[in-house]
Design an enzyme around this catalytic site. Structure first.
Site, PDB file in Angstrom:
ATOM      1  N   TYR A  53       0.845  -1.206   0.000  1.00 15.01           N
ATOM      2  CA  TYR A  53       0.000   0.000   0.000  1.00 15.01           C
ATOM      3  C   TYR A  53       0.877   1.251   0.000  1.00 15.01           C
ATOM      4  CZ  TYR A  53      -3.736  -3.164   1.708  1.00 15.01           C
ATOM      5  OH  TYR A  53      -4.647  -4.188   1.862  1.00 15.01           O
ATOM      6  N   SER A  54       0.747   2.218  -0.882  1.00 16.73           N
ATOM      7  CA  SER A  54      -0.202   2.267  -1.974  1.00 16.73           C
ATOM      8  C   SER A  54       0.565   2.433  -3.294  1.00 16.73           C
ATOM      9  CB  SER A  54      -1.170   3.438  -1.777  1.00 16.73           C
ATOM     10  OG  SER A  54      -0.407   4.607  -1.437  1.00 16.73           O
TER      11      SER A  54
END
Length: 314
Positions: A53-54
């Protein structure tokens, strides 16, 4: 909030978890801190993130969510109040579940999170190229070293998850204490038919994702015209705009109205009441939105209301 045990692990979590996929994507660092404070101050404790992420955001490379969470942990002084969960295997910079990659990945996550130990370390996806005993052996060494408290798996099919449990037992290795599947009122069959019997039999914790089906179960999207409300989610919810999906929304509307609640709260309350499910994961981009979702933890549906929603979503 009343805490629930996560499998046989030493961890206990509130019945609603917060998804950190939004950190460094749809919310900046300042807003992330506000959301985290609001979540913990309301009694929540499990914060779910991943090393990848991300990475999907233009200009990002991965690790942004863990980095923001780590800064908040250091600034807030709330480390003892939270259960930190992160994952390994999906990031292209450190892919898979080989022992070497797991060792390297956990050290990177610990550094970004600014913690000495990760409470729940999850295999983000299966990796059939690595013998299961090698992967679980690597996780065992992390637990022995004090870098991880418990392990879990995400996106595993029932057969492979059962294999993992069998390998743990055969070799005396730590087992996956939690499973993170996709599960919500419009995506029920995959979990209920194969995974649910297994996790209930083996007492595995379940922290499900896409609890609101990318926002569809909030009731925000009821027609093709509504899809334009969100460029990010419109495409994801289009597939639910069918007679069954609208029937589910109608049932949620009725149940919510009886309690002065919202459809999203009713959908989450249905999940929270599901036997064997420990906590659905929710994400939010505004504190007001998060408070609404947290309201689901105090919404008690009757047996008749659960049956009503069950029938509509069958």
């Amino acid at each position: 909030m009343q805490k629930r045990p996560l499998g046989h692990s030493p961890l206990s979590i509130a019945p609603l978890a917060f998804g950190g996929n939004v950190f460094g994507w749809s919310v900046d660092e300042k807003r992330s801190f506000e959301l985290l404070d609001a979540f913990v101050d309301a009694g929540g404790n499990l914060i779910d993130t991943a090393d990848v992420y991300s990475a999907w955001v233009p200009g990002n490379r991965g690790g942004e969510s863990e980095t923001i969470l780590g800064k908040w942990l250091k600034q807030s002084g709330k480390r003892a109040q939270v259960v930190i969960s992160t994952k390994v295997a999906k990031w292209t910079e450190q892919p898979g579940l080989s022992p070497v990659n797991i060792q390297q990945a956990v050290d990177g996550s610990l550094r970004r999170l600014q913690v000495d130990c990760i409470d729940l370390y999850q295999a983000h996806q299966d990796d059939a190229s690595v013998p299961m005993e090698d992967t679980l052996g690597a996780f065992a060494r992390l637990i022995e070293a004090g870098k991880v408290r418990a392990i879990g798996a995400s996106n595993f099919g029932a057969a492979r998850f059962a294999d993992a449990l069998a390998v743990s037992k055969r070799y005396g290795l730590p087992r996956y204490e939690s499973l993170q599947p996709e599960y919500n009122l419009v995506r029920r069959a995959g979990y209920e038919q194969e995974l649910e019997p297994l996790i209930r039999r083996e007492n595995i914790g379940v922290i499900s994702y896409y609890a609101l089906a990318s926002g569809f179960l909030s009731g925000k999207y009821r027609s093709a015209a509504d899809l334009a409300k969100s460029s990010a989610r419109g495409g994801a919810v289009k597939k639910y705009l069918n007679p069954r999906g609208l029937q589910v929304l109608a049932a949620l509307d009725a149940v919510a109205a009886a309690h002065g609640a919202t459809p999203a709260q009713a959908a989450l309350a249905w999940l929270i009441a599901r036997p064997g499910l420990t906590a659905p994961i929710v994400s939010a981009t505004r504190v007001e939105q998060l408070h609404e979702l947290l309201g689901a933890t105090s919404l008690q549906l009757s047996d008749d209301e659960i049956a009503q929603v069950d029938l509509a979503s069958a």
